[in-house]
Design an enzyme around this catalytic site. Structure first.
Site, mmCIF file in Angstrom:
data_model
loop_
_atom_site.group_PDB
_atom_site.id
_atom_site.type_symbol
_atom_site.label_atom_id
_atom_site.label_comp_id
_atom_site.label_asym_id
_atom_site.label_seq_id
_atom_site.Cartn_x
_atom_site.Cartn_y
_atom_site.Cartn_z
ATOM 1 N N TYR A 61 0.833 -1.197 0.000
ATOM 2 C CA TYR A 61 0.000 0.000 0.000
ATOM 3 C C TYR A 61 0.874 1.256 0.000
ATOM 4 C CZ TYR A 61 -3.595 -3.341 1.549
ATOM 5 O OH TYR A 61 -4.437 -4.411 1.651
ATOM 6 N N HIS A 145 0.390 -12.196 1.197
ATOM 7 C CA HIS A 145 -0.384 -11.251 0.402
ATOM 8 C C HIS A 145 -0.407 -11.636 -1.073
ATOM 9 C CE1 HIS A 145 -1.200 -6.662 -0.326
ATOM 10 N NE2 HIS A 145 -2.274 -7.411 -0.504
#
Length: 338
Positions: A61, A145
């Site tokens: 992010y 992830h």
């Protein structure tokens, strides 16, 4: 101001518990548009003011920017007072000379690059760097992830590395974070997974996780945290051109979302409130993560979450063919997920 109920649910068989609503911190990494530092800090403070005590971030992010900003916003707070999750599998490195930033949807990011790394050493290095950016000694939850298509690496090194960190007490709960429920289901069936973060596959529009992931989670005692409850925006604003899974939504899905909104309007319930409440009908769901890019959005999340939604809404959606018969449905009342 609406205050989020603090009822917590245990993740798998661990000692980690999560409150029902958490803040997804991808927007803090300048997802699609830049946020000022002040606005990012105000967003986290507003979430805290409404009772949010679960924060999820990742190196991906904003190439570490989300973790850095979240760390600054939480600095000085009792570490035991909130639940913190981040992710591994994408390690960050400095840019090479002449190398351009690949934002992948994030703007105005630090000059870093992502490296897919599921080695034992890479996962430890990735987590150590996250802890430094967050300014904490430990996180509660670590997810692998977006490891779709990388099963061999997951089984050989990625998940064993996380399991080792859990056994050492470095992290409290481990699992996977993905947009695809099928791979999540296979990993849960094969491995000792505490929790999965499933984005966009258990929503008012997409219930595919009920076909594969959710049953195996119940069988294995694995908890589910849901993300993407608005399917990247279509359930927030069902209009032509609205995004669905980060691409323009097909016309048929826009129409279906609009019909969902029309039924909600008959009951005086915002479509977003129904979308946020729906996943809690399933017993495997422990919590939901919703992003916010401003203090106003953070406060709106709390208002939507505590909305009083009657059982008749769900039954009407079923009667009109917008929900399949026999789906697990949430119970009525404000703050019901607590």
């Amino acid at each position: 101001m609406p205050y989020i109920p603090h009822g917590r649910r245990r993740l798998g068989r661990t000692d980690v518990t999560v409150p029902p609503l958490g803040l997804g911190c991808a927007p803090l990494g300048n997802l699609y548009r830049p946020l000022t530092e002040d606005r990012a800090q105000q967003t986290v403070r507003a979430a805290l003011d409404t009772g949010v005590r679960h924060f999820d971030t990742a190196p991906h992010y904003g190439l570490g920017l989300s973790e850095e900003r979240l760390g600054r916003a939480l600095a000085g707070r009792d570490r035991a007072s909130y639940v913190l999750s981040t992710k591994v599998g994408l390690r960050l490195r400095p840019l090479a000379p002449g190398e351009a930033v690949d934002g992948q949807g994030y703007t105005a990011t630090p000059p870093r690059a992502r490296v897919r790394d599921l080695t034992r050493d890479g996962i430890r290095r990735t987590l150590d760097a996250s802890l430094e950016r967050l300014g904490v000694a430990a996180v509660d939850i670590v997810y692998l992830h977006d490891v779709e298509g990388r099963a061999a690496e997951v089984y050989a090194s990625g998940f064993p590395a996380l399991a080792e960190l859990r056994a050492q007490g470095v992290v409290g709960a481990i699992g996977f974070g993905m947009n695809s429920s099928g791979p999540l289901a296979r990993f849960v069936a094969d491995l000792d997974v505490d929790v999965v973060l499933c984005a966009g596959r258990w929503t008012l529009l997409d219930r595919s996780a009920l076909d594969d992931l959710l049953p195996v989670c119940v069988r294995r005692g694995t908890s589910v945290v849901v993300g993407g409850v608005y399917n990247s925006g279509l359930l927030a604003d069902p209009s032509p051109g609205a995004p669905y899974d980060y691409a323009p939504a097909p016309a048929a899905l826009v129409e279906r979302a609009r019909r969902l909104g029309d039924v909600c309007a008959e009951f005086g319930v915002p479509l977003k409130a129904a979308a946020l409440r729906f996943p809690f009908g399933h017993l495997a769901v422990a919590g939901a993560l919703v992003g916010a890019a401003s203090s106003e959005e953070a406060r709106e999340n709390a208002e939507l979450f505590t909305y009083d939604i009657p059982d008749a809404l769900w039954h009407t959606l079923t009667d009109r063919g917008l929900l399949a018969p026999g789906l697990p449905l949430p119970t009525a009342g404000p703050g019901a997920p607590s």
